[in-house]
Design a protein around this motif. Sequence first.
Motif, PDB file in Angstrom:
ATOM      1  N   ALA A 189       0.927  -1.313  -0.134  1.00  0.00           N
ATOM      2  CA  ALA A 189      -0.003  -0.182  -0.023  1.00  0.00           C
ATOM      3  C   ALA A 189       0.803   1.212   0.210  1.00  0.00           C
ATOM      4  CB  ALA A 189      -0.962  -0.030   1.233  1.00  0.00           C
ATOM      5  N   THR A 190       2.107   1.118   0.382  1.00  0.00           N
ATOM      6  CA  THR A 190       3.065   2.219   0.209  1.00  0.00           C
ATOM      7  C   THR A 190       3.786   2.384  -1.185  1.00  0.00           C
ATOM      8  OG1 THR A 190       5.029   1.046   1.079  1.00  0.00           O
ATOM      9  CG2 THR A 190       3.616   1.808   2.730  1.00  0.00           C
ATOM     10  N   ALA A 191       3.466   1.695  -1.930  1.00  0.00           N
ATOM     11  CA  ALA A 191       4.367   1.700  -3.040  1.00  0.00           C
ATOM     12  C   ALA A 191       4.204   2.969  -4.030  1.00  0.00           C
ATOM     13  CB  ALA A 191       3.796   0.455  -4.078  1.00  0.00           C
ATOM     14  N   HIS A 192       2.943   3.658  -3.997  1.00  0.00           N
ATOM     15  CA  HIS A 192       2.826   4.833  -4.604  1.00  0.00           C
ATOM     16  C   HIS A 192       3.554   5.984  -4.142  1.00  0.00           C
ATOM     17  CE1 HIS A 192       0.434   5.360  -0.978  1.00  0.00           C
ATOM     18  NE2 HIS A 192      -0.090   6.530  -1.540  1.00  0.00           N
ATOM     19  N   MET A 193       4.210   5.686  -2.926  1.00  0.00           N
ATOM     20  CA  MET A 193       5.093   7.161  -2.516  1.00  0.00           C
ATOM     21  C   MET A 193       6.425   7.107  -2.969  1.00  0.00           C
ATOM     22  SD  MET A 193       3.810   6.711   1.693  1.00  0.00           S
ATOM     23  CE  MET A 193       4.979   8.037   2.191  1.00  0.00           C
ATOM     24  N   PHE A 194       6.821   5.800  -3.359  1.00  0.00           N
ATOM     25  CA  PHE A 194       8.126   5.824  -4.000  1.00  0.00           C
ATOM     26  C   PHE A 194       8.215   6.636  -5.434  1.00  0.00           C
ATOM     27  CE2 PHE A 194       8.330   2.671  -1.055  1.00  0.00           C
ATOM     28  CZ  PHE A 194       9.547   2.656  -0.695  1.00  0.00           C
ATOM     29  N   ILE A 195       9.610   7.137  -5.878  1.00  0.00           N
ATOM     30  CA  ILE A 195       9.541   7.608  -7.071  1.00  0.00           C
ATOM     31  C   ILE A 195       9.355   6.757  -8.155  1.00  0.00           C
ATOM     32  CG2 ILE A 195      12.117   7.393  -7.241  1.00  0.00           C
ATOM     33  CD1 ILE A 195      12.409   9.992  -8.554  1.00  0.00           C
ATOM     34  N   ILE A 196       9.874   5.633  -8.038  1.00  0.00           N
ATOM     35  CA  ILE A 196       9.479   4.574  -9.052  1.00  0.00           C
ATOM     36  C   ILE A 196       8.837   3.397  -8.439  1.00  0.00           C
ATOM     37  CG2 ILE A 196      10.539   2.845 -10.592  1.00  0.00           C
ATOM     38  CD1 ILE A 196      10.447   5.323 -12.002  1.00  0.00           C
ATOM     39  N   ASN A 197       7.792   2.873  -9.094  1.00  0.00           N
ATOM     40  CA  ASN A 197       6.967   1.524  -8.282  1.00  0.00           C
ATOM     41  C   ASN A 197       8.016   0.582  -7.589  1.00  0.00           C
ATOM     42  OD1 ASN A 197       5.399  -0.339  -7.318  1.00  0.00           O
ATOM     43  ND2 ASN A 197       4.305  -0.592  -9.647  1.00  0.00           N
TER      44      ASN A 197
END
Length: 307
Positions: free
Chosen positions: A240-248
Amino acid sequence: MSYFKTAMLLAGMTALFMGVGYLIGGASGATLALLVAAGMNLFAYWNSDRMVLSMHGAQPVDARNAPDLFRLVADLAARANLPMPKVYIMDNPQPNAFATGRNPENAAVAVTTGLMQQLSREELAGVIAHELAHVKHHDTLLMTVTATIAGAISMVAQFGMFFGGNRNNGPGIIGQLALMILAPLAAMLVQMAISRTREYAADDMGARICGNPMWLASALAKIDNAAHRIPNEDAERAPATAHMFIINPLSGRSMDNLFTTHPSTQNRIAALQQLAGQLGGQSARAATGAAPRGPWNGEPRAKGPWG
């Protein structure tokens, strides 16, 4: 996408949470879900940054134990007219980064050891500038709140499956199975819609903060290539935190490519190339991997203790 549309998407995620609550517990379930969503948003406002940093094993650093990184963040924060954020390092071989915090005064930027080892100083500057753009746009609070609600939707949907749901007006066994699958999927689609538009905006501002769009473009190409080869185990445990990174960060495994929380890296690079042309950036030299001169010292970076 305007902030109004982003707010509407966030409201839609809350409504989805209430809908799941209704299917599980009827009107009282929907009311409870609304109260839980409000409580979670309040909790996320104050604590989500610490939760996310803990999930990914991020450790705080300062000018004593990571002087090059700390100085680079400080220089870029000054260029962006932002308070100095807290700086964290994640012991992870996949090059990646994210920002978190409820506002610019309480922001944090976290980078992986893989990012510091595989990128040049200029590329690293582009990545950090991108994350500072998220801070400046107040995206960090939005992204952590959506991560919290999306995780809760998945948990509640599974709870309804195992505990029977609304016996009077519930969807039945087939409906409950569909709910367990489709509710988290719907939440993820809303996350994708929010994240994709915020990434383009952060790319644009980040390129302007660091001074050369092609530094960020070159970094995105390297990170995207590495993310397909190097799994991020911490991110796999907290998708669920994947969208926070600059790249998936989930793209290290093939099945994660079915859905993505980020816009196409190729499209992002194309937009940055167009911006470089508009700003008169040194796109050709940076794109070929040569180390352009930075605004902080006028010389290509020397090897530091982290790269």
